[in-house]
Scaffold this motif. Structure first.
Motif, PDB file in Angstrom:
ATOM      1  N   LEU A 140       3.628   7.016  -4.236  1.00 50.64           N
ATOM      2  CA  LEU A 140       3.312   5.958  -3.282  1.00 50.64           C
ATOM      3  C   LEU A 140       3.840   4.620  -3.783  1.00 50.64           C
ATOM      4  CD1 LEU A 140       1.705   6.179  -0.574  1.00 50.64           C
ATOM      5  CD2 LEU A 140      -0.244   5.208  -1.787  1.00 50.64           C
ATOM      6  N   GLN A 141       3.833   4.425  -5.099  1.00 52.14           N
ATOM      7  CA  GLN A 141       4.322   3.175  -5.674  1.00 52.14           C
ATOM      8  C   GLN A 141       5.793   2.942  -5.325  1.00 52.14           C
ATOM      9  OE1 GLN A 141       2.301   5.264  -7.154  1.00 52.14           O
ATOM     10  NE2 GLN A 141       0.555   4.048  -7.869  1.00 52.14           N
ATOM     11  N   ASP A 142       6.551   4.016  -5.195  1.00 54.42           N
ATOM     12  CA  ASP A 142       7.980   3.876  -4.881  1.00 54.42           C
ATOM     13  C   ASP A 142       8.210   3.266  -3.503  1.00 54.42           C
ATOM     14  OD1 ASP A 142       8.827   4.887  -7.299  1.00 54.42           O
ATOM     15  OD2 ASP A 142       9.047   6.950  -6.560  1.00 54.42           O
ATOM     16  N   LEU A 143       7.215   3.374  -2.626  1.00 57.68           N
ATOM     17  CA  LEU A 143       7.387   2.856  -1.263  1.00 57.68           C
ATOM     18  C   LEU A 143       7.388   1.330  -1.222  1.00 57.68           C
ATOM     19  CD1 LEU A 143       5.219   5.326   0.859  1.00 57.68           C
ATOM     20  CD2 LEU A 143       7.603   5.503   0.123  1.00 57.68           C
ATOM     21  N   SER A 144       7.052   0.696  -2.319  1.00 64.86           N
ATOM     22  CA  SER A 144       7.102  -0.768  -2.376  1.00 64.86           C
ATOM     23  C   SER A 144       8.400  -1.275  -2.990  1.00 64.86           C
ATOM     24  CB  SER A 144       5.906  -1.311  -3.180  1.00 64.86           C
ATOM     25  OG  SER A 144       5.932  -0.828  -4.513  1.00 64.86           O
ATOM     26  N   ARG A 145       9.362  -0.350  -3.260  1.00 66.53           N
ATOM     27  CA  ARG A 145      10.649  -0.772  -3.818  1.00 66.53           C
ATOM     28  C   ARG A 145      11.413  -1.635  -2.821  1.00 66.53           C
ATOM     29  NH1 ARG A 145      12.517   5.004  -5.701  1.00 66.53           N
ATOM     30  NH2 ARG A 145      14.042   4.603  -4.054  1.00 66.53           N
ATOM     31  N   PRO A 146      12.072  -2.706  -3.283  1.00 66.03           N
ATOM     32  CA  PRO A 146      12.863  -3.564  -2.382  1.00 66.03           C
ATOM     33  C   PRO A 146      13.968  -2.767  -1.701  1.00 66.03           C
ATOM     34  CG  PRO A 146      12.533  -4.630  -4.499  1.00 66.03           C
ATOM     35  CD  PRO A 146      12.059  -3.215  -4.667  1.00 66.03           C
ATOM     36  N   GLY A 147      14.124  -2.991  -0.419  1.00 71.34           N
ATOM     37  CA  GLY A 147      15.194  -2.357   0.329  1.00 71.34           C
ATOM     38  C   GLY A 147      14.868  -0.983   0.862  1.00 71.34           C
ATOM     39  N   LEU A 148      13.746  -0.400   0.468  1.00 71.13           N
ATOM     40  CA  LEU A 148      13.366   0.919   0.961  1.00 71.13           C
ATOM     41  C   LEU A 148      12.698   0.770   2.326  1.00 71.13           C
ATOM     42  CD1 LEU A 148      13.407   3.893  -0.180  1.00 71.13           C
ATOM     43  CD2 LEU A 148      10.961   3.569  -0.544  1.00 71.13           C
ATOM     44  N   ARG A 149      13.197   1.497   3.305  1.00 71.87           N
ATOM     45  CA  ARG A 149      12.656   1.417   4.669  1.00 71.87           C
ATOM     46  C   ARG A 149      11.528   2.433   4.836  1.00 71.87           C
ATOM     47  NH1 ARG A 149      17.558   2.929   8.179  1.00 71.87           N
ATOM     48  NH2 ARG A 149      17.655   4.463   6.479  1.00 71.87           N
ATOM     49  N   THR A 150      10.313   1.924   4.881  1.00 72.81           N
ATOM     50  CA  THR A 150       9.131   2.777   5.026  1.00 72.81           C
ATOM     51  C   THR A 150       8.471   2.531   6.367  1.00 72.81           C
ATOM     52  OG1 THR A 150       8.740   2.774   2.639  1.00 72.81           O
ATOM     53  CG2 THR A 150       6.885   3.377   4.052  1.00 72.81           C
ATOM     54  N   VAL A 151       8.025   3.614   7.015  1.00 71.83           N
ATOM     55  CA  VAL A 151       7.327   3.536   8.301  1.00 71.83           C
ATOM     56  C   VAL A 151       5.936   4.136   8.132  1.00 71.83           C
ATOM     57  CG1 VAL A 151       7.387   4.215  10.732  1.00 71.83           C
ATOM     58  CG2 VAL A 151       9.512   3.736   9.516  1.00 71.83           C
ATOM     59  N   VAL A 152       4.955   3.513   8.750  1.00 66.70           N
ATOM     60  CA  VAL A 152       3.579   4.012   8.707  1.00 66.70           C
ATOM     61  C   VAL A 152       2.997   3.988  10.120  1.00 66.70           C
ATOM     62  CG1 VAL A 152       3.234   3.187   6.339  1.00 66.70           C
ATOM     63  CG2 VAL A 152       2.593   1.717   8.264  1.00 66.70           C
ATOM     64  N   CYS A 153       1.803   4.543  10.249  1.00 69.59           N
ATOM     65  CA  CYS A 153       1.073   4.441  11.519  1.00 69.59           C
ATOM     66  C   CYS A 153       0.364   3.099  11.609  1.00 69.59           C
ATOM     67  CB  CYS A 153       0.033   5.557  11.622  1.00 69.59           C
ATOM     68  SG  CYS A 153       0.706   7.217  11.808  1.00 69.59           S
ATOM     69  N   ALA A 154       0.154   2.625  12.826  1.00 71.13           N
ATOM     70  CA  ALA A 154      -0.611   1.398  13.042  1.00 71.13           C
ATOM     71  C   ALA A 154      -2.040   1.594  12.536  1.00 71.13           C
ATOM     72  CB  ALA A 154      -0.617   1.047  14.528  1.00 71.13           C
ATOM     73  N   PRO A 155      -2.707   0.534  12.126  1.00 71.70           N
ATOM     74  CA  PRO A 155      -4.020   0.666  11.464  1.00 71.70           C
ATOM     75  C   PRO A 155      -5.107   1.265  12.331  1.00 71.70           C
ATOM     76  CG  PRO A 155      -3.531  -1.624  11.962  1.00 71.70           C
ATOM     77  CD  PRO A 155      -2.277  -0.877  12.194  1.00 71.70           C
ATOM     78  N   GLN A 156      -5.020   1.122  13.668  1.00 69.58           N
ATOM     79  CA  GLN A 156      -6.059   1.677  14.528  1.00 69.58           C
ATOM     80  C   GLN A 156      -5.894   3.178  14.758  1.00 69.58           C
ATOM     81  OE1 GLN A 156      -3.706  -0.425  15.516  1.00 69.58           O
ATOM     82  NE2 GLN A 156      -2.918   0.058  17.565  1.00 69.58           N
ATOM     83  N   VAL A 157      -4.733   3.708  14.355  1.00 68.07           N
ATOM     84  CA  VAL A 157      -4.470   5.138  14.470  1.00 68.07           C
ATOM     85  C   VAL A 157      -5.011   5.818  13.216  1.00 68.07           C
ATOM     86  CG1 VAL A 157      -2.637   6.864  14.765  1.00 68.07           C
ATOM     87  CG2 VAL A 157      -2.416   4.601  15.814  1.00 68.07           C
ATOM     88  N   PRO A 158      -5.595   7.025  13.325  1.00 66.43           N
ATOM     89  CA  PRO A 158      -6.190   7.665  12.145  1.00 66.43           C
ATOM     90  C   PRO A 158      -5.267   7.749  10.934  1.00 66.43           C
ATOM     91  CG  PRO A 158      -6.888   8.819  14.107  1.00 66.43           C
ATOM     92  CD  PRO A 158      -5.911   7.771  14.556  1.00 66.43           C
ATOM     93  N   CYS A 159      -3.975   8.097  11.140  1.00 66.83           N
ATOM     94  CA  CYS A 159      -3.086   8.194   9.979  1.00 66.83           C
ATOM     95  C   CYS A 159      -2.832   6.819   9.374  1.00 66.83           C
ATOM     96  CB  CYS A 159      -1.776   8.885  10.343  1.00 66.83           C
ATOM     97  SG  CYS A 159      -0.791   8.058  11.599  1.00 66.83           S
ATOM     98  N   GLY A 160      -2.917   5.762  10.173  1.00 63.36           N
ATOM     99  CA  GLY A 160      -2.762   4.412   9.653  1.00 63.36           C
ATOM    100  C   GLY A 160      -3.963   3.966   8.849  1.00 63.36           C
ATOM    101  N   SER A 161      -5.147   4.297   9.348  1.00 66.79           N
ATOM    102  CA  SER A 161      -6.364   3.982   8.609  1.00 66.79           C
ATOM    103  C   SER A 161      -6.396   4.723   7.279  1.00 66.79           C
ATOM    104  CB  SER A 161      -7.592   4.363   9.449  1.00 66.79           C
ATOM    105  OG  SER A 161      -8.786   4.174   8.731  1.00 66.79           O
ATOM    106  N   ALA A 162      -5.974   5.997   7.300  1.00 65.70           N
ATOM    107  CA  ALA A 162      -5.932   6.781   6.068  1.00 65.70           C
ATOM    108  C   ALA A 162      -4.905   6.211   5.095  1.00 65.70           C
ATOM    109  CB  ALA A 162      -5.620   8.233   6.388  1.00 65.70           C
ATOM    110  N   THR A 163      -3.777   5.746   5.630  1.00 68.10           N
ATOM    111  CA  THR A 163      -2.748   5.147   4.774  1.00 68.10           C
ATOM    112  C   THR A 163      -3.290   3.924   4.043  1.00 68.10           C
ATOM    113  OG1 THR A 163      -0.958   5.949   6.193  1.00 68.10           O
ATOM    114  CG2 THR A 163      -0.457   4.089   4.755  1.00 68.10           C
TER     115      THR A 163
END
Length: 265
Positions: A140-163
């Motif tokens: 998960l730490q790698d997802l904060s690397r500069p230039g890496l394009r990461t997509v997540v669910c919106a916070p109100q969606v269950p997968c977003g809240s879990a993220t």
């Protein structure tokens, strides 16, 4: 944590989609499912279900319709938050299957459920990456690397809240390039090359038929999603609706869900 206000307009747009997207066959009126004697009674059963259930519920639909001649199961798959809002605004539906307890509670608190919801499955998160993991993402730490394009669910969606929960547990703050309204949209961004990584359910990676690989998240145990299902108060098809709930909770339902990677309740 990151600022996510920009997704509100998209969520409102989703809730306007009251007409369910059919996975079943043609339309039918009300009616009941087949009786034990096998006589076809006919009827359309409308199930509002979390997007992460698309594959498994599609498989169960075929088995259920074969066992209940004349019953046509039609689905509306979307983010659980959008589905809960649609139900509470009067969208016609017979059954609701949510990817979390929070959005189910919105429906039960509004008095729009019959009886108590039953948890029928659980799910956890993985990082979805392209085959062979070209960006060498290992955590998960790698997802904060500069230039890496990461997509997540919106916070109100269950997968977003879990993220958000696993980010907090890992001490990581991801800055996504987009926030999607359901988990299938996150996975699609990865499989089409529009993102380098996406945080999705492990069942979605498994269902990608090789278009994505999964990277385990040790902190995923901090955000196990429970999937509840319930017959809705205003159903006009109470008998087939209850049969569907029982079918999902029964042996065949558990077998299909387990094969797709869902955990037991």
């Amino acid at each position: 944590m990151r600022i996510r206000g920009r997704v509100a307009g998209a969520a409102l747009a989703v809730t306007a989609l009251f007409a369910p997207a059919g996975c079943g066959g043609g339309a039918g009126g009300g009616g009941t499912a087949a009786q034990p004697g096998g006589e076809a009674q006919g009827g359309t059963l409308t199930v509002f279900a979390a997007a992460s259930l698309t594959g498994t519920f599609g498989d169960l639909e075929k088995k259920f319709e074969a066992a209940n001649p004349g019953t046509d199961v039609v689905f509306n798959f979307a983010g659980s938050s959008a589905l809960a809002q649609q139900i509470n605004q009067g969208a016609p539906a017979d059954v609701f299957a949510s990817a979390d307890q929070n959005n189910m509670t919105k429906v039960t608190d509004a008095g729009n459920a019959q009886g108590q919801p039953e948890v029928f499955a659980t799910n956890t998160l993985q990082i979805a990456v392209a085959p062979q993991n070209p960006k060498q993402i290992a955590s998960l730490q790698d997802l904060s690397r500069p230039g890496l394009r990461t997509v997540v669910c919106a916070p109100q969606v269950p997968c977003g809240s879990a993220t958000e929960k696993v980010e907090k547990a890992a001490g990581v703050d991801i800055t996504p390039v987009s926030e999607e309204q359901d988990v299938k949209s996150v996975l699609q961004k990865v499989t089409t090359g529009n993102a380098d990584a996406g945080v999705v359910y492990r069942t979605d990676v498994a269902a990608s038929t090789g278009q994505a690989e999964g990277v385990d998240i040790p902190q995923a145990s901090e955000a196990v999603n429970q999937y509840p299902i319930v017959v809705l108060k205003n159903t006009k098809n109470a008998e087939p609706a209850q049969k569907w709930v029982q079918f999902v909770n029964g042996d065949e339902g558990r077998q299909v869900l387990g094969a797709a990677g869902f955990g037991a309740p």
